[in-house]
Design a protein around this motif. Structure first.
Motif, PDB file in Angstrom:
ATOM      1  N   ALA A 204       0.967  -6.666   7.950  1.00  0.00           N
ATOM      2  CA  ALA A 204       1.371  -7.539   6.850  1.00  0.00           C
ATOM      3  C   ALA A 204       1.953  -8.858   7.344  1.00  0.00           C
ATOM      4  N   GLU A 205       2.930  -8.803   8.234  1.00  0.00           N
ATOM      5  CA  GLU A 205       3.572 -10.040   8.698  1.00  0.00           C
ATOM      6  C   GLU A 205       2.588 -10.945   9.410  1.00  0.00           C
ATOM      7  N   ALA A 206       1.787 -10.369  10.302  1.00  0.00           N
ATOM      8  CA  ALA A 206       0.835 -11.176  11.063  1.00  0.00           C
ATOM      9  C   ALA A 206      -0.206 -11.808  10.146  1.00  0.00           C
ATOM     10  N   ALA A 207      -0.695 -11.039   9.165  1.00  0.00           N
ATOM     11  CA  ALA A 207      -1.719 -11.563   8.259  1.00  0.00           C
ATOM     12  C   ALA A 207      -1.184 -12.700   7.403  1.00  0.00           C
ATOM     13  N   LEU A 208       0.014 -12.532   6.870  1.00  0.00           N
ATOM     14  CA  LEU A 208       0.584 -13.572   6.020  1.00  0.00           C
ATOM     15  C   LEU A 208       0.955 -14.814   6.827  1.00  0.00           C
ATOM     16  N   GLU A 209       1.409 -14.608   8.050  1.00  0.00           N
ATOM     17  CA  GLU A 209       1.707 -15.756   8.921  1.00  0.00           C
ATOM     18  C   GLU A 209       0.425 -16.533   9.240  1.00  0.00           C
ATOM     19  N   LEU A 210      -0.657 -15.809   9.541  1.00  0.00           N
ATOM     20  CA  LEU A 210      -1.939 -16.446   9.813  1.00  0.00           C
ATOM     21  C   LEU A 210      -2.449 -17.197   8.586  1.00  0.00           C
ATOM     22  N   TYR A 211      -2.321 -16.578   7.426  1.00  0.00           N
ATOM     23  CA  TYR A 211      -2.756 -17.208   6.180  1.00  0.00           C
ATOM     24  C   TYR A 211      -2.063 -18.552   5.977  1.00  0.00           C
ATOM     25  N   ARG A 212      -0.762 -18.579   6.152  1.00  0.00           N
ATOM     26  CA  ARG A 212      -0.014 -19.827   5.948  1.00  0.00           C
ATOM     27  C   ARG A 212      -0.332 -20.854   7.035  1.00  0.00           C
ATOM     28  N   LYS A 213      -0.488 -20.404   8.249  1.00  0.00           N
ATOM     29  CA  LYS A 213      -0.748 -21.314   9.363  1.00  0.00           C
ATOM     30  C   LYS A 213      -2.097 -22.006   9.232  1.00  0.00           C
ATOM     31  N   GLU A 214      -3.121 -21.254   8.783  1.00  0.00           N
ATOM     32  CA  GLU A 214      -4.475 -21.793   8.735  1.00  0.00           C
ATOM     33  C   GLU A 214      -4.877 -22.287   7.350  1.00  0.00           C
ATOM     34  N   TYR A 215      -3.952 -22.300   6.404  1.00  0.00           N
ATOM     35  CA  TYR A 215      -4.292 -22.623   5.020  1.00  0.00           C
ATOM     36  C   TYR A 215      -4.859 -24.038   4.884  1.00  0.00           C
ATOM     37  N   ARG A 216      -5.984 -24.136   4.174  1.00  0.00           N
ATOM     38  CA  ARG A 216      -6.600 -25.422   3.864  1.00  0.00           C
ATOM     39  C   ARG A 216      -6.391 -25.690   2.379  1.00  0.00           C
ATOM     40  N   PRO A 217      -5.610 -26.715   2.032  1.00  0.00           N
ATOM     41  CA  PRO A 217      -5.315 -26.974   0.615  1.00  0.00           C
ATOM     42  C   PRO A 217      -6.589 -27.192  -0.199  1.00  0.00           C
ATOM     43  N   SER A 218      -6.574 -26.674  -1.419  1.00  0.00           N
ATOM     44  CA  SER A 218      -7.668 -26.892  -2.368  1.00  0.00           C
ATOM     45  C   SER A 218      -7.104 -27.612  -3.587  1.00  0.00           C
ATOM     46  N   ASP A 219      -7.991 -28.138  -4.417  1.00  0.00           N
ATOM     47  CA  ASP A 219      -7.525 -28.862  -5.602  1.00  0.00           C
ATOM     48  C   ASP A 219      -6.705 -27.964  -6.523  1.00  0.00           C
ATOM     49  N   SER A 220      -7.136 -26.715  -6.658  1.00  0.00           N
ATOM     50  CA  SER A 220      -6.434 -25.808  -7.569  1.00  0.00           C
ATOM     51  C   SER A 220      -5.182 -25.213  -6.945  1.00  0.00           C
ATOM     52  N   ARG A 302      13.176  -6.191  -2.615  1.00  0.00           N
ATOM     53  CA  ARG A 302      13.628  -7.557  -2.327  1.00  0.00           C
ATOM     54  C   ARG A 302      13.613  -7.840  -0.829  1.00  0.00           C
ATOM     55  N   GLU A 303      14.037  -6.858  -0.028  1.00  0.00           N
ATOM     56  CA  GLU A 303      14.046  -7.051   1.423  1.00  0.00           C
ATOM     57  C   GLU A 303      12.630  -7.255   1.940  1.00  0.00           C
ATOM     58  N   LEU A 304      11.695  -6.458   1.464  1.00  0.00           N
ATOM     59  CA  LEU A 304      10.309  -6.585   1.892  1.00  0.00           C
ATOM     60  C   LEU A 304       9.745  -7.943   1.497  1.00  0.00           C
ATOM     61  N   ALA A 305       9.967  -8.353   0.255  1.00  0.00           N
ATOM     62  CA  ALA A 305       9.459  -9.643  -0.209  1.00  0.00           C
ATOM     63  C   ALA A 305      10.050 -10.791   0.608  1.00  0.00           C
ATOM     64  N   GLU A 306      11.341 -10.729   0.895  1.00  0.00           N
ATOM     65  CA  GLU A 306      11.972 -11.798   1.665  1.00  0.00           C
ATOM     66  C   GLU A 306      11.450 -11.817   3.095  1.00  0.00           C
ATOM     67  N   ARG A 307      11.292 -10.640   3.694  1.00  0.00           N
ATOM     68  CA  ARG A 307      10.806 -10.570   5.081  1.00  0.00           C
ATOM     69  C   ARG A 307       9.389 -11.105   5.194  1.00  0.00           C
ATOM     70  N   LEU A 308       8.564 -10.846   4.185  1.00  0.00           N
ATOM     71  CA  LEU A 308       7.178 -11.297   4.229  1.00  0.00           C
ATOM     72  C   LEU A 308       6.978 -12.673   3.607  1.00  0.00           C
ATOM     73  N   GLY A 309       8.032 -13.232   3.030  1.00  0.00           N
ATOM     74  CA  GLY A 309       7.942 -14.578   2.483  1.00  0.00           C
ATOM     75  C   GLY A 309       7.135 -14.689   1.211  1.00  0.00           C
ATOM     76  N   VAL A 310       7.187 -13.655   0.376  1.00  0.00           N
ATOM     77  CA  VAL A 310       6.463 -13.698  -0.898  1.00  0.00           C
ATOM     78  C   VAL A 310       7.450 -13.543  -2.048  1.00  0.00           C
ATOM     79  N   ALA A 311       7.048 -14.006  -3.217  1.00  0.00           N
ATOM     80  CA  ALA A 311       7.905 -13.910  -4.400  1.00  0.00           C
ATOM     81  C   ALA A 311       7.339 -12.951  -5.434  1.00  0.00           C
ATOM     82  N   GLU A 312       6.270 -12.225  -5.053  1.00  0.00           N
ATOM     83  CA  GLU A 312       5.627 -11.322  -6.006  1.00  0.00           C
ATOM     84  C   GLU A 312       5.129 -10.066  -5.297  1.00  0.00           C
ATOM     85  N   LEU A 313       5.439  -8.912  -5.879  1.00  0.00           N
ATOM     86  CA  LEU A 313       4.923  -7.636  -5.403  1.00  0.00           C
ATOM     87  C   LEU A 313       4.024  -7.037  -6.479  1.00  0.00           C
TER      88      LEU A 313
END
Length: 342
Positions: A204-220, A302-313
Motif C-alpha cells: 500500500a505505502e509503496a504503491a501510493l508513493e509511486l502514484y503521487r511521484k509519477e502523477y501526470r496532471p489531467s484536466d479533470s 484514522r491511523e491507516l488513512a494518515e499513514r497512507l496519506g488518504v482522506a477516504e477509506l
C-alpha cells in the motif's frame, strides 16, 4: 497527508455476499437496502464489485445494479468497484456509464480494474471471440475509454468517436488495483486511484508513493487523489466483532482449499475446528482487517488513512447476517463522525 484536521470520508465496497441459507437474489436485494442505509449515514460512495461464476459473490454485472442503487438513493455517489475492463469493449463500457451519468448526473463513478474477477476458464468465455484482447492490452483500453469519454487521449486513432449520450457531466473514472503496476497506470492517465489494502496491504505505502511521484496532471484531476479499500467488522464489543469475523475467515480458508460456497453461518463458523494452519491464515487476515469495537476501529482507520496519506477509506464488510453487517456500518459511521460533518 490526511491529518487530524481533515474529516475522514468513508465509502462502501459491496461484493454482494451470498450467505448460507440465502440466495444470490437475496444478496442483490440487500445491496439496495444497504445502499439506502449508508446514504442516510453519510457515506460518500457505494461501489459494486464484479465477480463471475461465484457461489459466494452475487454481482456479475455491476453496471446493471448501479442504476437500481442510484434510483433508491438520493445523495451518495454510486459506481463500480470495479468493471474488469479486459473482458469488454472500451466503447461499450464508456456508453453504459455515460447513460448512467445521464440518468443520475454528478453521482456516477466508473471504477475499472484489470483482474479477471473469475477463474481462468470463465475469463476466457467472457472474452470469447476473434477480437478478444489479453490483459497486456489493458493500458490501451484505458486510453480508449478515456478518449471515448472526451478526455483527449488517442483522439486521432479513435477518429472522433464519443460515447453517447453526451451531457454536461461525466462519470468520474477511478483506476483500482493492488499493485505497483496499477498505481503507475493511474498516475500515467491522471486518474484517481483506489488501492485494495484488503487484498495486498504490504504494497500500500509503496504503491501510493509511486502514484503521487509519477502523477501526470489531467484536466479533470490536476492533483493526485487516492483512496484505500479496507476490510472492517465493527460490533458493540471486540468479542462480538471477532465472532462475526469468523464466517469470512472460514470462507476464505475453504476457498483456498478448493471448497467454494456461500459464507458460513455464525453457528457453523463457531463449531468449525480450525487447524493450526487455518489459524495462521486467520491471524494474517485479521491483521489486515479493522476488527473490533467502534472507537478502536475508528482510531485504527484514522491511523491507516494518515499513514497512507488518504482522506477516504472504502469499507468492505462481510459477516453472517445482514443485520450485523448494517450495524457495523452504522457503528463505524458514528465513531468516525460522518453525520457530524455531512
Amino acid at each position: 497527508m490526511a491529518g487530524a484536521a481533515s474529516p475522514l470520508a468513508l465509502s462502501v465496497l459491496d461484493q454482494c455476499p451470498v450467505r448460507a441459507g440465502s440466495t444470490p437474489a437475496d444478496a442483490i436485494r440487500e445491496a439496495v437496502k444497504l445502499a439506502r442505509a449508508t446514504d442516510r449515514l453519510g457515506y460518500r460512495r457505494y461501489w459494486l464489485a464484479e465477480h463471475h461464476n461465484s457461489q459466494s459473490l452475487a454481482c456479475a454485472a455491476p453496471e446493471a445494479l448501479i442504476g437500481q442503487v442510484a434510483a433508491a438513493t438520493s445523495r451518495i455517489r454510486v459506481g463500480s468497484g470495479g468493471v474488469m475492463l479486459s473482458h469488454y469493449s472500451a466503447l461499450k463500457v464508456a456508453e453504459v456509464f455515460r447513460m448512467l451519468e445521464t440518468l443520475y448526473p454528478g453521482r456516477i463513478d466508473l471504477g475499472i480494474g484489470r483482474a479477471p474477477g473469475s477463474d481462468r476458464f470463465t475469463a476466457h468465455l467472457l472474452a470469447h471471440g476473434p477480437g478478444r484482447l489479453g490483459v497486456q492490452h489493458y493500458p490501451e483500453q484505458v486510453a480508449d475509454l478515456l478518449g471515448y469519454l472526451g478526455r483527449g487521449h488517442e483522439d486521432d486513432r479513435l477518429n472522433g468517436v464519443r460515447a453517447m449520450p453526451l451531457g454536461d457531466t461525466q462519470p468520474e473514472v477511478w483506476l483500482l488495483g493492488s499493485s505497483l503496476g496499477s498505481a503507475r497506470f493511474a498516475a500515467y492517465f491522471g486518474c484517481p486511484f483506489s488501492f485494495a489494502h484488503f487484498i495486498q496491504p504490504r504494497d500500500a505505502e509503496a504503491a501510493l508513493e509511486l502514484y503521487r511521484k509519477e502523477y501526470r496532471p489531467s484536466d479533470s484531476h490536476p492533483e493526485p487523489r487516492a483512496s484505500v479499500g479496507v476490510s472492517a467488522m465493527v460490533a458493540d464489543t471486540d468479542e462480538e466483532a471477532n465472532r462475526q469475523s469468523l464466517s469470512r475467515f472460514l470462507w476464505w480458508i475453504r476457498l483456498t482449499q478448493g471448497q467454494p460456497g456461500p459464507f458460513p453461518s455464525l453457528e457453523e463458523a463457531e463449531a468449525h475446528e480450525f487447524t493450526e494452519a487455518d489459524r495462521v491464515v486467520q491471524r494474517k487476515m485479521r491483521a489486515r482487517s479493522l476488527v473490533g469495537a467502534p472507537d478502536a476501529v475508528a482510531a485504527r482507520a484514522r491511523e491507516l488513512a494518515e499513514r497512507l496519506g488518504v482522506a477516504e477509506l472504502v469499507v468492505l464488510t462481510i459477516c453472517p447476517s445482514f443485520e450485523a453487517r448494517l450495524r457495523s456500518y452504522e457503528l463505524l459511521a458514528d465513531a468516525v463522525g460522518l453525520r457530524n460533518h455531512g
